[in-house]
Motif scaffolding. Structure first.
Motif, PDB file in Angstrom:
ATOM      1  N   LEU A  47      29.491  42.298  40.354  1.00 35.26           N
ATOM      2  CA  LEU A  47      30.390  42.936  39.394  1.00 35.26           C
ATOM      3  C   LEU A  47      31.630  42.082  39.203  1.00 35.26           C
ATOM      4  O   LEU A  47      32.316  41.762  40.178  1.00 35.26           O
ATOM      5  CB  LEU A  47      30.809  44.329  39.898  1.00 35.26           C
ATOM      6  CG  LEU A  47      31.886  45.017  39.042  1.00 35.26           C
ATOM      7  CD1 LEU A  47      31.320  45.448  37.683  1.00 35.26           C
ATOM      8  CD2 LEU A  47      32.489  46.212  39.765  1.00 35.26           C
ATOM      9  N   ASP A  50      37.460  44.755  37.186  1.00 30.69           N
ATOM     10  CA  ASP A  50      38.835  44.560  36.708  1.00 30.69           C
ATOM     11  C   ASP A  50      39.813  44.565  37.887  1.00 30.69           C
ATOM     12  O   ASP A  50      41.009  44.321  37.710  1.00 30.69           O
ATOM     13  CB  ASP A  50      39.218  45.584  35.629  1.00 30.69           C
ATOM     14  CG  ASP A  50      39.155  47.010  36.122  1.00 30.69           C
ATOM     15  OD1 ASP A  50      38.671  47.245  37.252  1.00 30.69           O
ATOM     16  OD2 ASP A  50      39.596  47.911  35.373  1.00 30.69           O
ATOM     17  N   ASP A  89      33.280  44.544  33.969  1.00 32.63           N
ATOM     18  CA  ASP A  89      34.101  45.726  33.713  1.00 32.63           C
ATOM     19  C   ASP A  89      34.747  45.642  32.342  1.00 32.63           C
ATOM     20  O   ASP A  89      35.313  44.601  31.979  1.00 32.63           O
ATOM     21  CB  ASP A  89      35.245  45.779  34.746  1.00 32.63           C
ATOM     22  CG  ASP A  89      35.102  46.933  35.704  1.00 32.63           C
ATOM     23  OD1 ASP A  89      34.397  47.913  35.384  1.00 32.63           O
ATOM     24  OD2 ASP A  89      35.703  46.849  36.792  1.00 32.63           O
ATOM     25  N   LYS A 119      30.509  47.721  32.579  1.00 34.39           N
ATOM     26  CA  LYS A 119      30.817  48.970  33.308  1.00 34.39           C
ATOM     27  C   LYS A 119      32.004  49.643  32.634  1.00 34.39           C
ATOM     28  O   LYS A 119      32.971  48.977  32.275  1.00 34.39           O
ATOM     29  CB  LYS A 119      31.127  48.680  34.777  1.00 34.39           C
ATOM     30  CG  LYS A 119      31.600  49.926  35.540  1.00 34.39           C
ATOM     31  CD  LYS A 119      31.515  49.771  37.047  1.00 34.39           C
ATOM     32  CE  LYS A 119      32.678  49.051  37.678  1.00 34.39           C
ATOM     33  NZ  LYS A 119      34.000  49.679  37.483  1.00 34.39           N
ATOM     34  N   HIS A 143      31.148  54.845  36.002  1.00 36.23           N
ATOM     35  CA  HIS A 143      32.045  54.764  37.175  1.00 36.23           C
ATOM     36  C   HIS A 143      32.814  56.078  37.225  1.00 36.23           C
ATOM     37  O   HIS A 143      33.633  56.354  36.350  1.00 36.23           O
ATOM     38  CB  HIS A 143      32.992  53.567  36.996  1.00 36.23           C
ATOM     39  CG  HIS A 143      33.912  53.342  38.160  1.00 36.23           C
ATOM     40  ND1 HIS A 143      34.462  52.108  38.447  1.00 36.23           N
ATOM     41  CD2 HIS A 143      34.405  54.176  39.111  1.00 36.23           C
ATOM     42  CE1 HIS A 143      35.241  52.195  39.522  1.00 36.23           C
ATOM     43  NE2 HIS A 143      35.230  53.454  39.929  1.00 36.23           N
ATOM     44  N   ILE A 209      31.456  53.350  46.669  1.00 38.05           N
ATOM     45  CA  ILE A 209      32.578  52.582  47.247  1.00 38.05           C
ATOM     46  C   ILE A 209      33.538  53.652  47.772  1.00 38.05           C
ATOM     47  O   ILE A 209      34.063  54.456  47.004  1.00 38.05           O
ATOM     48  CB  ILE A 209      33.223  51.598  46.235  1.00 38.05           C
ATOM     49  CG1 ILE A 209      34.501  50.987  46.846  1.00 38.05           C
ATOM     50  CG2 ILE A 209      33.498  52.204  44.869  1.00 38.05           C
ATOM     51  CD1 ILE A 209      34.987  49.719  46.171  1.00 38.05           C
ATOM     52  N   VAL A 221      34.942  45.320  47.178  1.00 41.55           N
ATOM     53  CA  VAL A 221      35.652  44.169  46.630  1.00 41.55           C
ATOM     54  C   VAL A 221      35.490  43.054  47.670  1.00 41.55           C
ATOM     55  O   VAL A 221      35.861  43.216  48.833  1.00 41.55           O
ATOM     56  CB  VAL A 221      37.138  44.511  46.375  1.00 41.55           C
ATOM     57  CG1 VAL A 221      37.948  43.257  46.059  1.00 41.55           C
ATOM     58  CG2 VAL A 221      37.256  45.532  45.235  1.00 41.55           C
TER      59      VAL A 221
HETATM   60  O1  KIV Z   1      37.022  46.665  39.642  1.00 45.68           O
HETATM   61  C1  KIV Z   1      36.270  46.753  40.617  1.00 45.68           C
HETATM   62  O2  KIV Z   1      36.213  45.863  41.480  1.00 45.68           O
HETATM   63  C2  KIV Z   1      35.440  47.953  40.723  1.00 45.68           C
HETATM   64  C3  KIV Z   1      34.643  48.136  41.963  1.00 45.68           C
HETATM   65  C4  KIV Z   1      35.494  48.228  43.142  1.00 45.68           C
HETATM   66  C5  KIV Z   1      33.682  49.240  41.851  1.00 45.68           C
HETATM   67  O3  KIV Z   1      35.410  48.727  39.832  1.00 45.68           O
END
Ligand code: KIV
Length: 275
Positions: A47, A50, A89, A119, A143, A209, A221
């Motif tokens: 991922l 953001d 994201d 996402k 999410h 998470i 993360v």
């Molecule tokens: O921005 C991000 O890293 C996330 C994850 C922690 C799910 O949305």
């Protein structure tokens, strides 16, 4: 003229959705090519979160993250990853105004990065947008629970669903995202019972998470689990202590430079003639 192309077989949204109830999904965040290359060997989903705004750019929350930042980091991650599904994201302000704006921005993200999905933090009004995107060929990950982009109205980051009324709200948001066609749903910062209930109800995988082991997969993360920060939320397990290791390495380098031990002969170029 036909250019020779190396075959890249990435996991797709359908592969990820099909993992429901099977082997747990392993997911982590990445924002750069070299980290993506390392994660790619092991992760199912990478991922481009953001969270990049807080982790790499020193922002206080994710509200200041722009579409351009997500595209730039998405492009870097796509250069490093070859096997995992890469999801990007959609940042705050890029999809909330309505399905058409969301579609235009999501198309830009996918076209300019080559990633396999986006996402969206899916509060009560976003399900309609997820359906709009999915119907037009855009794989969407939802999410729910703690949604960091709502930090300004919520007054910070707070675990969700501990009270019965809020629990019903989070459950409804998760169901709405899945019914709208999301191929998986991130469940963040919720109590174990609720995480299990959501996971049982949804036909698509939940990725937790701070949401217990009751989800179909887990995400963290990467910089948190590598120990790059002094403070992390209590749900993070540190698998390394890179902050200490980097500090030690930098101090060792500084000592060598100050004592003129670096560079040594082996690290020095010499002219072929010998001077
Ligand atoms: O921005 C991000 O890293 C996330 C994850 C922690 C799910 O949305």
């Amino acid at each position: 003229m036909s250019a020779q192309r190396e075959e890249i077989n990435r996991l797709t949204a359908s592969d990820i959705a099909a993992r429901k109830g099977r082997e747990p999904l392993v997911c982590l965040t990445a924002y750069t090519a070299p980290i993506a290359e390392i994660l790619d060997e092991t992760c199912d989903v990478i991922l481009v979160g953001d969270s990049v705004g807080m982790v790499l750019h020193g922002l206080p929350n994710t509200v200041g993250v722009t579409l351009e930042m997500m595209i730039l980091h998405g492009q870097a991650v796509m250069r490093g990853a070859r096997r995992a599904m890469v999801v990007i994201d959609m940042p705050f302000g890029s999809y909330e105004a309505g399905p058409e704006t969301a579609y235009a921005n999501a198309v830009r993200v996918l076209k300019e990065t080559g990633a396999q999905g986006v996402k969206l933090e899916s509060g009560p009004v976003v399900a309609e947008t997820i359906a709009y995107l999915v119907r037009r060929g855009i794989p969407v990950m939802g999410h729910v629970g703690l949604r960091p982009q709502s930090a300004l109205v919520e007054g910070g980051f707070r675990a969700k669903g501990r009270e019965p009324e809020e629990r019903m709200k989070v459950l409804a948001e998760a169901e709405a995202a899945a019914d709208a066609g999301a191929f998986a749903v991130v469940v963040e910062g919720v109590a174990e019972g609720l995480a299990r209930q959501i996971t049982e109800r949804l036909k698509v995988p939940t990725i937790g998470i701070g949401a217990s082991s009751g989800c179909d997969g887990q995400i963290l993360v990467t910089d948190d689990m590598l120990g790059l920060f002094e403070w992390t939320p209590r749900f993070v397990r540190r698998y390394a202590d890179l902050k200490t290791e980097i500090g030690d390495a930098v101090r060792a380098y500084a000592e060598d430079v100050r004592a003129r031990r670096f560079p040594a002969l082996a690290e020095t170029y010499f002219a072929k003639t010998g001077n």
